[in-house]
Enzyme design. Sequence first.
Site, PDB file in Angstrom:
ATOM      1  CB  SER A 144      -0.879  -0.024   1.261  1.00  0.00           C
ATOM      2  OG  SER A 144      -1.445   1.236   1.473  1.00  0.00           O
ATOM      3  CE  LYS A 255     -14.254  12.365  -2.739  1.00  0.00           C
ATOM      4  NZ  LYS A 255     -14.736  13.055  -1.546  1.00  0.00           N
TER       5      LYS A 255
END
Length: 411
Positions: A144, A255
Site C-alpha cells: 500500500s 465528487k
Amino acid sequence: MIDYKDFFAQKIQNLHDEHRYRIFIDLERFQDNPPFALWHPTAQSGLDDLSPRKVAVWCSNDYLGLSHHPSIIRAQIKATSLYGTSSGGTRNISGTGHLHNLLEARIAKLHQKENALLFSSGYVANEATLTTLGDQISDLVFLSDEKVHASMIQGMRHSRAERIIFKHSDLADLEDKLKTLDPMRPKIIVFVSVYSMDGDRAPIEAIADLARKYNALTYLDEVHGVGVYGAGGAGVAAELGLLDRIDIIQGNFAKGFGGFGGYIAGTRECIDFVRSYASGFIFTTSLPPAVTAAALTAIDVLEKDVSIQASFHERVAYLKRRLSYSIIPFIDSGSHIIPIRVGDAAHCHLLSQRLLNQNNMYVQPINFPTVPRGGERLRITLTPHHTFDLIDDFVDALSKLWSEFKLRQAA
Ligand SMILES: Cc1ncc(COP(=O)(O)O)c(C=O)c1O
C-alpha cells in the site's frame, strides 16, 4: 471507575487545545446560484451578528458543479416519482432495481471493464472490497502507498492480511519490497490516482509495470479522478490509456459526478466474487432510485458535453496563474486540487475564520490527522461556476491576510 462524561469532555478539550476541533459550517447551498450558499453562523463563529449571510464556497468536492445540473436534477425527481424514495432492501432481498443494473453496466463501459458493482459510498467500496480480498485470498499481502485514503487503510486492516507500506509514489521502495516477497505469494498493489490532500498523481504506468513483473494485482482509487479527467470522466487511468493495466478500479459519484455512491469495476469473476462475499455490499440497503438515476445521467451529461470539463480546467489554470503572481505559496502538483500550505493549526484556523467572517469566502482548514502535523493547509477546489472575477477577489483577500499574519511567502 471511569466517568464517561468526563472522558468524552477531556478528549474534546484535547482537540480544542491542539486547534483541531472540527467545526461544521452550517450551509444552505443555493441550487440556482452556485458556488454560493447561505451560511448560518453560530456562536463559535466569533461574530456578533449571527444573521444568515451569503458566502462563496471554495472547498467543494462537487468539482464540476454537476449537483446543480438541470438534467441530473430532473432525472432524480423523475426516478423518485416513478419508483419512490427507497430501493426497498438489500440487493439480495428485493433491493436490486433495474437502474442498479443499468448503472453497473454503464460504469463497466466507462472504465472498459467486464463488470462493476455499486456500494453505498466510495468509502464503503474501498473498505468492503479490500476487506474481502484480504480475508478471502489465502496468504495475500497488500502493498500500500503510505498516503492511501482512510477507507483503504480500514479495509486492509479489517482483512487482517499482511500490509506492507511503501513510501509515497516511490517506485524504488515499492520494488525493494516486492523483491523480498515469495514470487508465488498473492499480492495487491493499492494506490490512488489523484491524492486528495496534495493533489499529486500516482505514477500509474510504472506501478502497473512493477505489478506485471512481480505478478501482483493493481487496485486503483480514482475517486478524485473520475468526472474530472479522461473522456467522459473515465478518470486518470483512462486519460493515460492505461485502463487495461489496472485490475480493479474504484470510484465514486460524490465528487466529479456531483452525486452520491461508490463502485468498483473489474473482471466478471472478480466483481462476482466481491458481490458474493463482501459483507459491506451484501448486508446493507442498496442506493435509492434518485441517487442511481442521477449517477446514470451524470455519466451521460459528461459524455455529451465536453465543455464542462474544459471550463473547469480553464478556471483551475487561471487560479494557479493568479496564485503564482502572488505571495501565497501554493502546491502545483499537476491536478485540480490546490493546497495552500499554512504549516500550523492555529494560523490555518484563523485564516479560514477571517476569510469567512470578513470576506464571505468559505475554505475549510485541513488539520491533523487528515494531514501530518506541520502540513496544515487550506485546500482550494473550484467548479465551473467560479467566475474569473470571483477568483481575483479570492486571491486578493487571501494575499491581504497572508501579509497581515506574516506567513511564509512564496519565493
Ligand atoms: C481518495 C478517496 N477515496 C475514497 C473516498 C470516499 O468516498 P465517498 O465520499 O464517496 O465515501 C474519499 C473521500 O473523500 C477519498 O478522498
